[in-house]
Every structure is written in C-alpha cells, then in structure tokens.
Design a protein around this motif. Structure first.
Motif, mmCIF file in Angstrom:
data_model
loop_
_atom_site.group_PDB
_atom_site.id
_atom_site.type_symbol
_atom_site.label_atom_id
_atom_site.label_comp_id
_atom_site.label_asym_id
_atom_site.label_seq_id
_atom_site.Cartn_x
_atom_site.Cartn_y
_atom_site.Cartn_z
ATOM 1 N N UNK A 15 -68.507 -70.597 5.318
ATOM 2 C CA UNK A 15 -68.664 -68.705 4.240
ATOM 3 C C UNK A 15 -68.358 -68.904 3.113
ATOM 4 N N UNK A 16 -66.563 -69.016 3.637
ATOM 5 C CA UNK A 16 -66.041 -68.696 2.768
ATOM 6 C C UNK A 16 -65.695 -69.266 1.688
ATOM 7 N N UNK A 17 -65.658 -71.213 2.224
ATOM 8 C CA UNK A 17 -65.534 -72.136 1.499
ATOM 9 C C UNK A 17 -66.850 -72.510 0.042
ATOM 10 N N UNK A 18 -67.953 -71.409 0.663
ATOM 11 C CA UNK A 18 -69.538 -71.812 -0.067
ATOM 12 C C UNK A 18 -69.037 -70.805 -1.524
ATOM 13 N N UNK A 19 -68.286 -68.984 -0.821
ATOM 14 C CA UNK A 19 -67.825 -68.616 -1.655
ATOM 15 C C UNK A 19 -67.163 -69.127 -3.012
ATOM 16 N N UNK A 20 -65.689 -69.656 -1.859
ATOM 17 C CA UNK A 20 -64.695 -69.722 -3.056
ATOM 18 C C UNK A 20 -65.002 -71.100 -4.140
ATOM 19 N N UNK A 21 -65.773 -71.635 -3.816
ATOM 20 C CA UNK A 21 -66.268 -72.980 -4.838
ATOM 21 C C UNK A 21 -67.246 -72.787 -5.550
ATOM 22 N N UNK A 22 -67.901 -71.273 -5.801
ATOM 23 C CA UNK A 22 -68.928 -70.649 -5.865
ATOM 24 C C UNK A 22 -69.099 -70.903 -7.774
ATOM 25 N N UNK A 23 -67.119 -70.274 -7.497
ATOM 26 C CA UNK A 23 -66.929 -70.000 -8.814
ATOM 27 C C UNK A 23 -67.029 -67.986 -9.664
ATOM 28 N N UNK A 24 -67.637 -67.611 -8.436
ATOM 29 C CA UNK A 24 -67.815 -65.939 -8.251
ATOM 30 C C UNK A 24 -66.585 -65.172 -8.329
ATOM 31 N N UNK A 25 -66.994 -63.597 -8.722
ATOM 32 C CA UNK A 25 -65.549 -63.039 -8.334
ATOM 33 C C UNK A 25 -65.298 -63.329 -6.840
ATOM 34 N N UNK A 48 -74.291 -67.905 -2.103
ATOM 35 C CA UNK A 48 -73.418 -67.240 -2.605
ATOM 36 C C UNK A 48 -73.311 -66.104 -4.195
ATOM 37 N N UNK A 49 -73.841 -64.873 -4.074
ATOM 38 C CA UNK A 49 -74.371 -64.113 -4.774
ATOM 39 C C UNK A 49 -73.157 -62.979 -5.396
ATOM 40 N N UNK A 50 -72.598 -62.452 -6.346
ATOM 41 C CA UNK A 50 -72.264 -61.461 -7.005
ATOM 42 C C UNK A 50 -72.134 -59.855 -6.541
ATOM 43 N N UNK A 51 -73.604 -59.858 -6.495
ATOM 44 C CA UNK A 51 -73.971 -58.204 -5.624
ATOM 45 C C UNK A 51 -74.778 -58.324 -4.853
ATOM 46 N N UNK A 52 -75.440 -57.292 -3.855
ATOM 47 C CA UNK A 52 -76.238 -58.050 -2.843
ATOM 48 C C UNK A 52 -77.064 -56.988 -4.000
ATOM 49 N N UNK A 53 -78.826 -57.208 -3.447
ATOM 50 C CA UNK A 53 -80.351 -57.310 -3.991
ATOM 51 C C UNK A 53 -80.020 -55.277 -3.303
ATOM 52 N N UNK A 54 -80.670 -54.897 -4.420
ATOM 53 C CA UNK A 54 -81.325 -53.714 -3.875
ATOM 54 C C UNK A 54 -81.938 -54.035 -2.489
ATOM 55 N N UNK A 55 -81.972 -52.924 -1.444
ATOM 56 C CA UNK A 55 -82.384 -52.769 0.249
ATOM 57 C C UNK A 55 -81.301 -53.090 0.979
ATOM 58 N N UNK A 56 -80.950 -54.407 0.554
ATOM 59 C CA UNK A 56 -79.145 -55.802 1.502
ATOM 60 C C UNK A 56 -78.495 -54.331 1.856
ATOM 61 N N UNK A 57 -78.043 -54.518 2.980
ATOM 62 C CA UNK A 57 -76.790 -53.997 3.409
ATOM 63 C C UNK A 57 -75.817 -55.249 3.166
ATOM 64 N N UNK A 58 -73.733 -54.723 3.968
ATOM 65 C CA UNK A 58 -73.138 -55.433 3.178
ATOM 66 C C UNK A 58 -72.682 -55.461 4.772
ATOM 67 N N UNK A 59 -73.000 -56.718 4.975
ATOM 68 C CA UNK A 59 -71.940 -56.837 6.721
ATOM 69 C C UNK A 59 -70.563 -57.131 6.163
ATOM 70 N N UNK A 60 -69.244 -56.535 6.724
ATOM 71 C CA UNK A 60 -68.513 -57.374 6.594
ATOM 72 C C UNK A 60 -67.294 -57.874 7.626
ATOM 73 N N UNK A 61 -67.309 -59.140 7.277
ATOM 74 C CA UNK A 61 -66.871 -59.763 8.116
ATOM 75 C C UNK A 61 -65.060 -60.019 8.168
#
Length: 136
Positions: A15-25, A48-61
């Motif tokens: 997951x971290x690799x997907x995010x790192x190579x996504x080019x997103x902040x 990989x997304x810049x922000x959650x969509x309305x109604x989505x929860x954010x799970x910190x891992x």
C-alpha cells in the motif's frame, strides 16, 4: 464504524508503494472498495486518492498510512486480515476472513492452494497511467 482490519507487513509495504509512486501528496490515501461476491467472498478495487470521498471513513494504519473505506467495505472488512502475496504464479492482495466458509467450487485450477476466505488482486492489473508503446 471503523472496522478492525489488520494489515500484514507485506500488505502495508504494498500500500505504501502504491501511494509513494502515485505522485500524490503525503496526505493521500489508499481507497479500498470491497463488495460481497466472487468465489472467496470478496470483489475488490483499489486506488491511490488525494482525499476520501463523502461518506468514506479514514482508517489510520501504522505511521501516516491512510485507508479510505466506503460504508459497505467497512462492514465486510471487520475482522479481516489483508495480506500481499507474491509467489511465482500469483501476486496481489489477499483478504483472509476467518468468518468465511471455504470455497468448494472447482472453477479454479488451484483451489487447494487458496486459503479459505481469500480474494486476490493481480498486480498486473494496476495501470501505470501511460498507454503501452509499440516499437517495431
């Protein structure tokens, strides 16, 4: 409700690799959409997304890893372990659900090698954002 989803070290690294190579902040997250279905009990999509969509929860891992989960995904992932499997014949995410009964269908050639309650997403299905270039 935020599910009690467990990520193995291999899944967290993926997951971290997907995010790192996504080019997103650095505040970007991994959207995981899971629905009921399939032989293993899960149909899954991720991005990989810049922000959650309305109604989505954010799970910190872990440290700063954010998963964006829609409502149905939160319900289905409660108590599930997410792993990343990389073998000579398969590579992808695997979801192990201790509540899921083993699959008895014979639609796959390697049913015996697939643990019960496991869904696989092949890494090859992840687009890199550029169309293939043909060379002659």
């Amino acid at each position: 409700m935020v599910p009690s989803l467990t990520l193995t070290p291999a899944a967290e690294k993926f997951v971290r690799r997907i995010l790192r190579f996504s080019g997103l902040p650095a505040t970007a997250g991994f959207r995981l959409v899971v629905s009921a279905g399939g032989c293993s009990g899960f149909n899954s999509e991720f991005s990989a997304e810049a922000a959650p969509q309305p109604g989505e929860s954010v799970l910190e891992v872990g440290e700063g890893l954010r998963l964006f989960l829609p409502a149905e995904s939160r319900l289905l992932l409660d108590g599930v372990t997410m792993d990343f499997v990389d073998t000579p014949t398969k590579s992808g995410l695997a979801f192990i659900d201790p509540k899921q009964a083993p699959c008895a269908c014979s639609s796959s050639g390697d049913v015996a090698a697939t643990p019960p309650g496991v869904a696989r997403i092949d890494v090859g299905s992840i687009g890199r954002g550029r169309p293939a270039t043909l060379t002659h």
